[in-house]
Enzyme design. Sequence first.
Site, PDB file in Angstrom:
ATOM      1  N   GLY A 229      13.552 -29.172  44.879  1.00 28.33           N
ATOM      2  CA  GLY A 229      12.774 -30.446  44.100  1.00 28.33           C
ATOM      3  C   GLY A 229      12.881 -31.775  44.909  1.00 28.33           C
ATOM      4  O   GLY A 229      13.949 -31.411  45.775  1.00 28.33           O
TER       5      GLY A 229
ATOM      6  N   LEU B 278      13.385 -25.225  48.537  1.00 29.14           N
ATOM      7  CA  LEU B 278      13.673 -25.597  46.964  1.00 29.14           C
ATOM      8  C   LEU B 278      14.232 -26.532  46.620  1.00 29.14           C
ATOM      9  O   LEU B 278      14.833 -27.284  47.583  1.00 29.14           O
ATOM     10  CB  LEU B 278      14.116 -23.861  46.928  1.00 29.14           C
ATOM     11  CG  LEU B 278      13.460 -22.657  47.117  1.00 29.14           C
ATOM     12  CD1 LEU B 278      13.866 -21.264  47.035  1.00 29.14           C
ATOM     13  CD2 LEU B 278      12.125 -22.857  46.622  1.00 29.14           C
TER      14      LEU B 278
ATOM     15  N   HIS C 162      49.260 -40.502  34.352  1.00 28.90           N
ATOM     16  CA  HIS C 162      48.415 -41.952  34.879  1.00 28.90           C
ATOM     17  C   HIS C 162      49.396 -41.500  36.411  1.00 28.90           C
ATOM     18  O   HIS C 162      50.414 -40.641  36.853  1.00 28.90           O
ATOM     19  CB  HIS C 162      50.277 -42.291  34.152  1.00 28.90           C
ATOM     20  CG  HIS C 162      50.151 -43.360  34.744  1.00 28.90           C
ATOM     21  ND1 HIS C 162      49.626 -45.114  34.223  1.00 28.90           N
ATOM     22  CD2 HIS C 162      51.573 -43.974  35.277  1.00 28.90           C
ATOM     23  CE1 HIS C 162      50.037 -45.760  35.577  1.00 28.90           C
ATOM     24  NE2 HIS C 162      51.866 -45.317  35.950  1.00 28.90           N
TER      25      HIS C 162
HETATM   26  P1  FAD Z   1      11.711 -32.367  40.503  1.00 28.76           P
HETATM   27  O1  FAD Z   1      12.911 -32.328  41.218  1.00 28.76           O
HETATM   28  O2  FAD Z   1      10.669 -33.403  40.453  1.00 28.76           O
HETATM   29  O3  FAD Z   1      11.183 -31.179  40.834  1.00 28.76           O
HETATM   30  C1  FAD Z   1       9.425 -30.687  40.662  1.00 28.76           C
HETATM   31  C2  FAD Z   1       9.154 -29.761  41.239  1.00 28.76           C
HETATM   32  O4  FAD Z   1       8.028 -28.537  41.486  1.00 28.76           O
HETATM   33  C3  FAD Z   1       9.080 -30.692  42.886  1.00 28.76           C
HETATM   34  O5  FAD Z   1       9.782 -29.692  44.353  1.00 28.76           O
HETATM   35  C4  FAD Z   1       7.626 -30.030  43.065  1.00 28.76           C
HETATM   36  O6  FAD Z   1       6.947 -30.163  44.996  1.00 28.76           O
HETATM   37  C5  FAD Z   1       7.114 -28.916  42.402  1.00 28.76           C
HETATM   38  N1  FAD Z   1       5.582 -28.751  41.946  1.00 28.76           N
HETATM   39  C6  FAD Z   1       5.095 -30.087  40.969  1.00 28.76           C
HETATM   40  N2  FAD Z   1       4.011 -29.474  40.758  1.00 28.76           N
HETATM   41  C7  FAD Z   1       3.613 -28.696  41.518  1.00 28.76           C
HETATM   42  C8  FAD Z   1       3.280 -27.426  41.048  1.00 28.76           C
HETATM   43  N3  FAD Z   1       1.511 -27.478  40.810  1.00 28.76           N
HETATM   44  N4  FAD Z   1       2.683 -25.852  42.453  1.00 28.76           N
HETATM   45  C9  FAD Z   1       4.361 -26.014  42.496  1.00 28.76           C
HETATM   46  N5  FAD Z   1       5.186 -26.525  42.938  1.00 28.76           N
HETATM   47  C10 FAD Z   1       4.580 -28.472  41.743  1.00 28.76           C
HETATM   48  N6  FAD Z   1      18.511 -37.808  38.985  1.00 28.76           N
HETATM   49  C11 FAD Z   1      19.991 -37.567  38.562  1.00 28.76           C
HETATM   50  O7  FAD Z   1      20.252 -37.075  37.391  1.00 28.76           O
HETATM   51  N7  FAD Z   1      20.687 -38.160  39.241  1.00 28.76           N
HETATM   52  C12 FAD Z   1      21.260 -38.984  40.813  1.00 28.76           C
HETATM   53  O8  FAD Z   1      21.648 -39.571  41.418  1.00 28.76           O
HETATM   54  C13 FAD Z   1      19.236 -39.215  40.880  1.00 28.76           C
HETATM   55  N8  FAD Z   1      19.088 -39.581  41.774  1.00 28.76           N
HETATM   56  C14 FAD Z   1      17.944 -39.228  42.083  1.00 28.76           C
HETATM   57  C15 FAD Z   1      17.625 -40.711  43.544  1.00 28.76           C
HETATM   58  C16 FAD Z   1      15.649 -40.652  44.429  1.00 28.76           C
HETATM   59  C17 FAD Z   1      15.646 -41.361  45.030  1.00 28.76           C
HETATM   60  C18 FAD Z   1      14.898 -40.092  42.857  1.00 28.76           C
HETATM   61  C19 FAD Z   1      13.547 -40.598  43.573  1.00 28.76           C
HETATM   62  C20 FAD Z   1      15.719 -39.286  42.016  1.00 28.76           C
HETATM   63  C21 FAD Z   1      16.462 -39.215  41.370  1.00 28.76           C
HETATM   64  N9  FAD Z   1      16.949 -38.441  40.453  1.00 28.76           N
HETATM   65  C22 FAD Z   1      18.407 -38.924  39.815  1.00 28.76           C
HETATM   66  C23 FAD Z   1      16.491 -38.012  39.305  1.00 28.76           C
HETATM   67  C24 FAD Z   1      16.234 -36.571  39.673  1.00 28.76           C
HETATM   68  O9  FAD Z   1      15.169 -36.330  40.878  1.00 28.76           O
HETATM   69  C25 FAD Z   1      15.180 -35.640  38.712  1.00 28.76           C
HETATM   70  O10 FAD Z   1      15.843 -36.228  37.360  1.00 28.76           O
HETATM   71  C26 FAD Z   1      15.137 -34.235  38.657  1.00 28.76           C
HETATM   72  O11 FAD Z   1      15.090 -33.507  40.067  1.00 28.76           O
HETATM   73  C27 FAD Z   1      14.179 -33.805  37.717  1.00 28.76           C
HETATM   74  O12 FAD Z   1      14.282 -32.459  37.864  1.00 28.76           O
HETATM   75  P2  FAD Z   1      12.594 -32.145  37.603  1.00 28.76           P
HETATM   76  O13 FAD Z   1      13.048 -30.095  38.014  1.00 28.76           O
HETATM   77  O14 FAD Z   1      12.295 -31.959  36.079  1.00 28.76           O
HETATM   78  O15 FAD Z   1      11.382 -31.617  38.560  1.00 28.76           O
END
Ligand code: FAD
Length: 466
Positions: free
Chosen positions: A42, A40, A445
């Site tokens: 993402g 879990l 400070h």
């Molecule tokens: P996600 O975290 O992308 O999660 C979506 C999930 O849905 C995934 O696990 C995927 O497997 C699942 N999924 C997709 N389609 C399906 C489906 N059809 N069925 C079942 N499951 C599915 N943001 C910050 O704020 N701070 C940071 O320091 C930061 N660092 C980052 C570093 C990197 C290298 C990257 C790539 C991103 C970073 N981000 C950061 C951005 C951040 O990761 C994303 O903005 C955030 O994870 C978005 O959350 P979300 O819940 O929308 O989607």
Amino acid sequence: MAEYDYDVLVIGSGPGGYVAAIRAAQLGLKTACAESRETLGGTCLNVGCIPSKAMLHASEYFEAAAGGAMAKLGVEVTPKLNLGAMHGQRLDAVKQLTGGIEYLFKKNKVTWVKGLAKFQNAHTVDVGGQTVTAKNVVIATGSSVTPLPGVEVDNSKGVVVDSTGALELASVPKKMVVIGGGVIGLELGSVWRRLGSEVTVVEFLDQLLPGMDGEVRKEAAKLFKKQGMDLRLSTKVTGVTVKGKKATLTLEPSAGGASETLEADCVLVSIGRRPNTEGLGLEAIGLELNKRGQIETDPDFRTKVDGVWAIGDVIPGPMLAHKAEDEGIAVAENIAGQTGIVNHAVIPSVVYTMPEIAGVGLTEEQAKEAGHEVKIGKFPMLANSRAKTNHEPDGFVKVVADAKTDRVLGVWIIASVAGTMIAQAAQAMEFGATSEDIAYTCHAHPTHSEALKEAAMAVQGKPIHI
Ligand code: FAD
Ligand code: NAI
């Protein structure tokens, strides 16, 4: 018998999805979360925020030791890089945190339905062959790497990689070329530069970090250059060829012109991310995407389809974990009949380099464009006693305030702990603070945060320490 299996089915367990699922369960709704990954959390927990910060933190220690910063403090060490152990602590952080979400799901009675979700209709979703029905479905499928046409990423070879591949390189590349001078390129480029790579950043625009304040972008470029990064601004990559373990890039000016080539042991493609909607079966529910491939919602996160909601990277707005999390809470509250709100005007963003780069609200340019007459207050970190004592003189705080009302419109910070400092600015803006409010708030400070107070005092025209 209940009409549906669940009150809420969340698709995706990233910071948007898992937070939505937990809050929905906390509000008494029978909740499930569909996730196709093995763990879990993402993108953020598995291959994003967390592992990148694990590598940034560790590589910063390495550079402090190897680059003489520790010796300056009277701590003399001869560092030796153990990249395997560095990756080990990264994987450990990911394991603990993703496991933590699994624990929270159990604690809150959220059912994890493992598999890829696909809509059959607005209330029926196929999850890896299992049919799940829900009164409300929240799409939180996040985003993935935008490909660069003609450039093939293969993380397993470690030559042309995306952010996931760049987190797990088995050795330090001698020469690394980063395509895209945005957040990922600068964070992961910094990791490998600190560990010994010669890093070149190729950026299409004439400055790094689009979306940030103009002065911050210029200062950031100066600092990254000082740290040894080669910045190729206003330049585009037109092709990459790979022979064995070497890549050859073809570059040309963004505006067109003579092309040149560049050799690299590793190429990081980091030109942005795009929403995950393919294969979701949106056509089955008649949900269309906007021009950028995003799902549009109303301010309550309702899509055009009754009972279907969307949050996080898959909808418009900054692709940030905390934005997704706040939307996760709000959508669950709205589904439960409460009033969940996210103030999209006050979402901080942080680049976790050294120094960190952070901002919230409007840039000076955006404020002017929006018709504000602005007053600017700036304070250099060099004049902040704590930063100076800690040998962290780089950067500044900039407060953008409305000239008529004094209300703070934006705050921009380059400082070693800018990511922590920006929270205070966000909170002040959330409460509608004026620069005078910040200037007359007592700050402890010696702290870096005093620089924000002094920048606010500078808006008033009377800082003490410069
Ligand atoms: P996600 O975290 O992308 O999660 C979506 C999930 O849905 C995934 O696990 C995927 O497997 C699942 N999924 C997709 N389609 C399906 C489906 N059809 N069925 C079942 N499951 C599915 N943001 C910050 O704020 N701070 C940071 O320091 C930061 N660092 C980052 C570093 C990197 C290298 C990257 C790539 C991103 C970073 N981000 C950061 C951005 C951040 O990761 C994303 O903005 C955030 O994870 C978005 O959350 P979300 O819940 O929308 O989607
Ligand atoms: P980005 O949008 O931050 O930067 C991409 C950069 O690539 C831009 O500067 C763009 O002008 C440039 N570019 C686009 N096409 C190009 C080309 N053909 N040649 C050269 N340059 C090109 O995207 P990035 O860095 O991939 O990150 C994606 C998202 O992930 C970010 O928008 C951010 O929201 C999120 N993220 C957040 C982090 C944080 O909060 N600290 C850390 C990492 C990612």
